[in-house]
Write an enzyme that holds these catalytic residues in place. Structure first.
Site, mmCIF file in Angstrom:
data_model
loop_
_atom_site.group_PDB
_atom_site.id
_atom_site.type_symbol
_atom_site.label_atom_id
_atom_site.label_comp_id
_atom_site.label_asym_id
_atom_site.label_seq_id
_atom_site.Cartn_x
_atom_site.Cartn_y
_atom_site.Cartn_z
ATOM 1 N N PRO A 277 -14.891 -0.682 -11.710
ATOM 2 C CA PRO A 277 -15.869 -0.816 -12.787
ATOM 3 C C PRO A 277 -16.430 -2.233 -12.843
ATOM 4 C CG PRO A 277 -13.940 0.383 -13.544
ATOM 5 C CD PRO A 277 -13.588 -0.134 -12.175
ATOM 6 N N TYR B 99 0.844 -1.187 0.000
ATOM 7 C CA TYR B 99 0.000 0.000 0.000
ATOM 8 C C TYR B 99 0.885 1.244 0.000
ATOM 9 C CZ TYR B 99 -4.118 -2.823 1.346
ATOM 10 O OH TYR B 99 -5.151 -3.740 1.380
ATOM 11 N N PHE C 266 -14.468 -4.615 -0.540
ATOM 12 C CA PHE C 266 -15.583 -4.084 -1.335
ATOM 13 C C PHE C 266 -16.916 -4.278 -0.593
ATOM 14 C CE2 PHE C 266 -13.005 -5.493 -5.318
ATOM 15 C CZ PHE C 266 -12.129 -4.440 -5.139
ATOM 16 N N PRO C 267 -17.010 -3.879 0.689
ATOM 17 C CA PRO C 267 -18.228 -4.134 1.466
ATOM 18 C C PRO C 267 -19.432 -3.326 1.001
ATOM 19 C CG PRO C 267 -16.781 -2.682 2.679
ATOM 20 C CD PRO C 267 -16.000 -3.157 1.478
ATOM 21 N N LEU C 268 -19.199 -2.305 0.177
ATOM 22 C CA LEU C 268 -20.300 -1.538 -0.393
ATOM 23 C C LEU C 268 -20.365 -1.703 -1.906
ATOM 24 C CD1 LEU C 268 -19.964 1.740 1.721
ATOM 25 C CD2 LEU C 268 -21.651 -0.105 1.999
ATOM 26 N N GLY C 269 -19.596 -2.664 -2.452
ATOM 27 C CA GLY C 269 -19.541 -2.821 -3.892
ATOM 28 C C GLY C 269 -18.977 -1.572 -4.536
ATOM 29 N N GLY C 270 -19.041 -1.499 -5.842
ATOM 30 C CA GLY C 270 -18.764 -0.262 -6.561
ATOM 31 C C GLY C 270 -17.358 0.269 -6.506
#
Length: 316
Positions: A229, A67, A222-226
Site C-alpha cells: 500500500p 523467506y 519492487f521493480p514494478l512498484g505497487g
C-alpha cells in the site's frame, strides 16, 4: 528437508536480458527472486518453477533464510545444481515474524548478522555463501526499530568483512541503503545494491548512477512498484499501457524492459510461484523499446519518492 533430486539434462536458452558481472560471477540480467516460492506447498511444484528458470537461462537466484522459515532456501538446495555457473544470493539483517503488517523484523546487530549467515548456510546446505546482501534497517529510514537494533553502519560492515575474511561468504552486497552509506562502504568492495526502484519510483537515481560508475550491480526490489500500500504501480500508467500494446507486450514486461534499457548494471529478480508468470518475466528481456518509447517513459513523472508504507523499507 527431503533428499536433493538432480535436475534432468538441459540445454538452457541464452541468458535472458544479456549478462552483467555480479561479484565474481557473470549472471543473466533477468534472474529469479524466491520470496514467493514458499507459497508452493508441494516441493515438486517448486522444483518445476526452478527447473523452468534454469531451462530459460536464468542463473541468478535471490533468496533469504527468512523467506517462509527456510522453505525457499530448502527448495533451492533441493533443486539447483551444485554448479559454479549458478549463483544463489542471499541476505541478512532481517528476521522472520508472523505479527504485524511486515513479514520481517530487524536483525541488525553484528551477532544477528552472523547467525543469519549460519542459518542460510544450513538451509542452503552449503559451507560458503557466494554473495550476501546486508539489509539496513534504521529509524532514519522510517523502519520501526528498538534501541537494541540501532546499530552503527560501520559496525555492520566490519562484521560482514570479518565473515568474508573467514570464508563464510564470498562477496558483500547492501540493501535499503543511502547514497552516503554506499560511499562509505566502497573501500571494502561492494558487489551489489538492492533498493526499491522502478519507472515510477526513481528517488535513488543518484545512487544508481554511482553504482553504474563503479561497476556495482543494481538489483531493484519492487521493480514494478505497487507491491505494498502506498506504492504507485507501473502497470497503471497510461503511457506504459499504450506502449505495451504497440510493441505486443504486457505492461509489466514494458516496466521490466525499461529497467534493462535504463542502465546496463540493472539485474532483475522478479518473484513468482507460477511457471507461466516466470516465462512472461523472462520474456521481458526480448522486449525492444525504441528511442521514442524510451523518451515517453523517461518523461513520466515518478511518484514522490516511495510513498507511505514503503518508507519503512529504505533510507532517505
Amino acid at each position: 528437508m527431503s533428499e536433493s533430486v538432480s535436475p534432468p539434462e538441459r540445454t538452457p536458452e541464452p541468458s535472458p536480458g544479456g549478462t552483467f558481472p555480479l561479484g565474481k560471477h557473470t549472471v543473466s540480467r533477468i534472474g529469479y527472486g524466491a520470496i514467493q516460492l514458499p507459497r508452493l506447498r508441494d516441493p515438486a511444484d517448486a522444483q518445476r518453477v526452478l527447473r523452468r528458470a534454469l531451462d530459460l537461462g536464468v542463473n541468478h537466484f535471490d533468496t533469504a533464510d527468512f523467506y517462509g522459515k527456510s522453505v525457499a532456501n530448502e527448495y533451492l538446495a533441493q533443486t539447483l545444481p551444485a554448479d559454479d555457473d549458478v549463483l544463489v544470493v542471499t541476505k541478512v539483517g532481517a528476521l522472520r515474524t508472523t505479527r504485524g503488517p511486515v513479514p520481517m523484523r530487524p536483525g541488525q546487530r553484528p551477532e544477528e548478522l552472523r547467525k543469519s549467515v549460519q542459518d542460510n548456510l544450513r538451509s542452503l546446505n552449503t559451507d560458503r555463501l557466494a554473495l550476501v546482501n546486508m539489509r539496513r534497517m534504521s529509524p532514519d529510514g522510517g523502519f520501526p526499530v528498538g534501541h537494541d537494533q540501532r546499530v552503527d553502519f560501520d559496525d555492520q560492515i566490519a562484521e560482514m568483512v570479518a565473515m568474508r575474511d573467514e570464508g563464510l561468504i564470498g562477496d558483500i552486497g547492501l540493501s535499503a541503503v543511502s547514497l552516503k552509506e554506499v560511499q562509505r562502504a566502497l573501500s571494502v568492495g561492494i558487489a551489489c545494491v538492492q533498493n526499491p526502484y522502478s519507472l515510477v519510483a526513481r528517488k535513488d537515481e543518484p545512487l544508481l548512477t554511482l553504482c553504474e560508475r563503479h561497476g556495482i550491480a543494481w538489483a531493484p526490489y519492487f521493480p514494478l512498484g505497487g507491491a505494498l500500500p502506498g506504492l504507485a504501480k507501473v502497470t497503471h500508467e497510461p503511457a506504459v499501457q499504450a506502449i505495451a500494446q504497440t510493441v505486443g507486450a504486457t505492461p509489466a514486461q514494458v516496466g521490466l524492459a525499461w529497467l534493462l534499457h535504463h542502465a546496463g548494471n540493472v539485474l532483475l529478480i522478479p518473484g513468482t510461484s507460477s511457471v507461466d508468470h516466470l516465462e512472461q518475466n523472462v520474456a521481458a528481456g526480448e522486449v525492444r523499446l525504441d528511442e521514442d518509447a524510451l523518451a515517453r517513459l523517461d518523461k513520466l513523472k515518478p511518484a514522490a519518492g516511495i510513498r507511505g508504507f514503503v518508507n519503512r523499507f529504505r533510507r532517505p
